[in-house]
Write an enzyme that holds these catalytic residues in place. Structure first.
Site, PDB file in Angstrom:
ATOM      1  CB  SER A 251      -0.906   0.002   1.227  1.00 23.59           C
ATOM      2  OG  SER A 251      -0.145   0.336   2.357  1.00 23.59           O
ATOM      3  CE  LYS A 252       0.014   5.563  -4.797  1.00 26.02           C
ATOM      4  NZ  LYS A 252      -1.237   5.296  -5.491  1.00 26.02           N
ATOM      5  NE  ARG A 253      -2.830   2.852   4.807  1.00 32.33           N
ATOM      6  CZ  ARG A 253      -2.617   1.617   5.216  1.00 32.33           C
ATOM      7  NH1 ARG A 253      -1.776   1.362   6.197  1.00 32.33           N
ATOM      8  NH2 ARG A 253      -3.241   0.605   4.645  1.00 32.33           N
ATOM      9  CB  ALA A 255       6.550   1.390  -0.016  1.00 31.73           C
TER      10      ALA A 255
END
Ligand code: GLU
Length: 512
Positions: A251-253, A255
């Site tokens: 998820s963008k959170r 990495a």
């Protein structure tokens, strides 16, 4: 000659997955003594923006991934930006049309979509219904007369099967029926990804392609096109996605979306490089940390793992800390400089053996990323220091603490403490290299200044003379000098703080 490429689309900065793809292609090229090429795939005009190029280049350079041929450095088979190669794609399209491997399609997007729906309703794959594949001359003339412009589609040979001998996935085969007669060139002459990619991989003599497994389906189309062109495709390795800690899509959170965020957070580039290498490849069963030379001596595309590897930020942090610890002092000081702007004047960085080298040296084993430093060393600057709650508590819980601090200040007046930064204390800092190893004798270094071990020895005698246990004495002293209860050795701190500031802080805490 071995040639590999990294072919980003400028639709955003260099993210973790892109960095890994670049790294593996680079490492494979270097390990095999080949050439590494950077190619920009910007034919998706809606999503591409040249503004991303400097960020992508900078991300690669920060990681130490250098290309031999590319948009900025040039090379014999350029240009290396697809939008600068349009005439080449037109030529290839013409040749494929003439050889019967492609055909002109006059369908509007709405007609293509309606055809897809019909295929779906008939229980078949929702693909282009191939209605222009065998167009009679009269029908074509009618469509042209209507003013329609042709796109050019691949004519997938039917029936048949296509196989990729994938270096990562092994042998994979699909039947041609499953492959769309995909659009190679749009009516405006701009190629679609698969077409431009094959033309360029062929023209740039690419021998191996490492890329994410989301491109496997493209791989089949590309292998068929190479066959239509009478050419041999590169060896492909479609590698598994990077997964999140929970085994699901990253998820963008978890990495960063721009690899340069790691730089800005103070991760060392070598550590990030080392860590990314491990997202799908391993050096050996018992070693995770290795140099680039060691990597290149061992790296092989065949050893890239078949199952998705999980991104673990804790491990990246650990690795960064490990790299920080092993930096030579001068490098560490230089790497720290951008993170201390505003706190430390630039000229203090001139010498790694001066005050700053000693101060930072006390933290080299205590940080994982360089951005932690500013908060940790701030106590050493300024005449006063704010006490945190815990530090205040250490002073308040000892009824005698304030008296000890006042007396200790008097006592220190008569000790040859170095002066406080920014006064010239170079003679003191050159004589003592901090952190002071445990058990160092007070007279280990001949210097007119008192060093940390002499200060400690003296403080023990001071406490003893007052019948105060040393363990109780040091807590309020640390609190008064540094404003916190944690940190490097107390007498390293006292030495670093220097006389004027130490006295001022002890007295402030004694009366505060
Ligand atoms: N431009 C493609 C991408 O960014 C490259 C795919 C490939 O390596 O063929 O995903």
């Amino acid at each position: 000659m071995t040639r590999l490429r990294f072919a980003p689309s400028p639709t955003g900065p260099l993210h973790l997955g892109g960095a890994r793809t670049a790294l593996y292609n680079w490492a494979a090229a270097r390990a095999m003594g080949g050439t590494f090429i950077l190619r920009i795939e910007d034919t998706d005009r809606e999503r591409s923006d040249d503004k991303w190029l400097p960020t992508i280049f900078e991300g690669l350079r920060w990681l130490g991934i250098q290309w031999d041929e590319g948009p900025d450095v040039g090379g014999p088979l350029g240009p290396y930006v697809q939008m600068q190669r349009l005439p080449l794609y037109a030529r290839y399209a013409r040749a494929l049309l003439d050889a019967g491997h492609a055909y002109e399609c006059y369908c509007t997007p709405e007609e293509v979509e309606a055809g897809r729906e019909r295929e779906k309703a008939a229980g078949r794959r929702p693909m282009y219904d191939r209605r222009c594949r065998e167009l009679a001359a009269a029908e074509r003339a009618r469509l042209v007369a209507e003013g329609r412009k042709a796109s050019i589609r691949a004519k997938i040979p039917l029936p048949g099967t296509v196989t990729i001998e994938d270096l990562c996935k092994g042998e994979i085969t699909v039947s041609h029926e499953e492959i769309d007669d995909w659009v190679m060139l749009r009516p405006d002459g701009i190629p679609l990804y698969n077409f431009a990619c094959v033309v360029d991989d062929l023209e740039m003599r690419i021998t191996h392609v490492v890329r994410g497994e989301e491109h496997t389906v493209n791989g089949f189309k590309q292998v068929l096109l190479f066959a239509a062109l009478g050419a041999t495709p590169p060896r492909y390795a479609h590698i598994p996605l990077i997964l999140g800690k929970d085994g699901r899509k990253l998820s963008k959170r978890e990495a960063v979306t721009n690899i340069l965020e790691y730089r800005d957070k103070g991760f060392l580039a070598d550590a990030v490089f080392n860590y990314i290498t491990l997202l799908g490849w391993s050096f050996s069963g018992d070693r995770d940390v290795f140099t680039r030379e060691e990597l290149l001596a061992r790296f092989s595309i065949d050893d890239i793992g078949k199952s998705g590897s999980k991104f673990d930020e804790e491990k990246l942090l650990w690795m960064s800390g490990d790299y920080v610890r092993r930096l030579p002092r001068a490098r560490f000081v230089a790497e720290a400089q951008p993170f201390l702007r505003g706190l430390v004047p630039d000229d203090a960085f001139a010498s790694a053996t001066g005050f700053l080298g000693n101060l930072l040296g006390c933290y080299q084993e205590r940080v994982q990323v360089l951005a932690e430093l500013a908060g940790k060393v701030a106590w050493a600057f300024g005449d006063a220091v704010a006490l945190d709650d815990e530090a205040r508590g250490k002073i308040e819980k000892e009824s005698e603490a304030r008296a000890w601090l006042a007396q200790y200040a008097e006592h220190l007046e008569n000790l040859p403490l170095p002066p406080s930064f920014p006064s010239d204390r170079s003679a003191a800092d050159a004589a003592f290299v901090l952190p002071t190893p445990p058990g160092t004798a007070p007279d280990a270094v001949a210097s007119p200044f008192a060093g940390p071990s002499r200060l400690e020895h003296d403080a023990r005698a001071f406490a003893e003379a007052r019948g105060v246990k040393f363990g109780r004495f040091v807590h309020p002293v640390r609190a008064a000098l540094t404003g916190t209860t944690k940190g490097p050795g107390l007498f390293d701190c006292l030495f670093l703080l220097g006389k004027e500031r130490a006295l001022a802080r002890l007295r402030a805490a004694a009366t505060g």
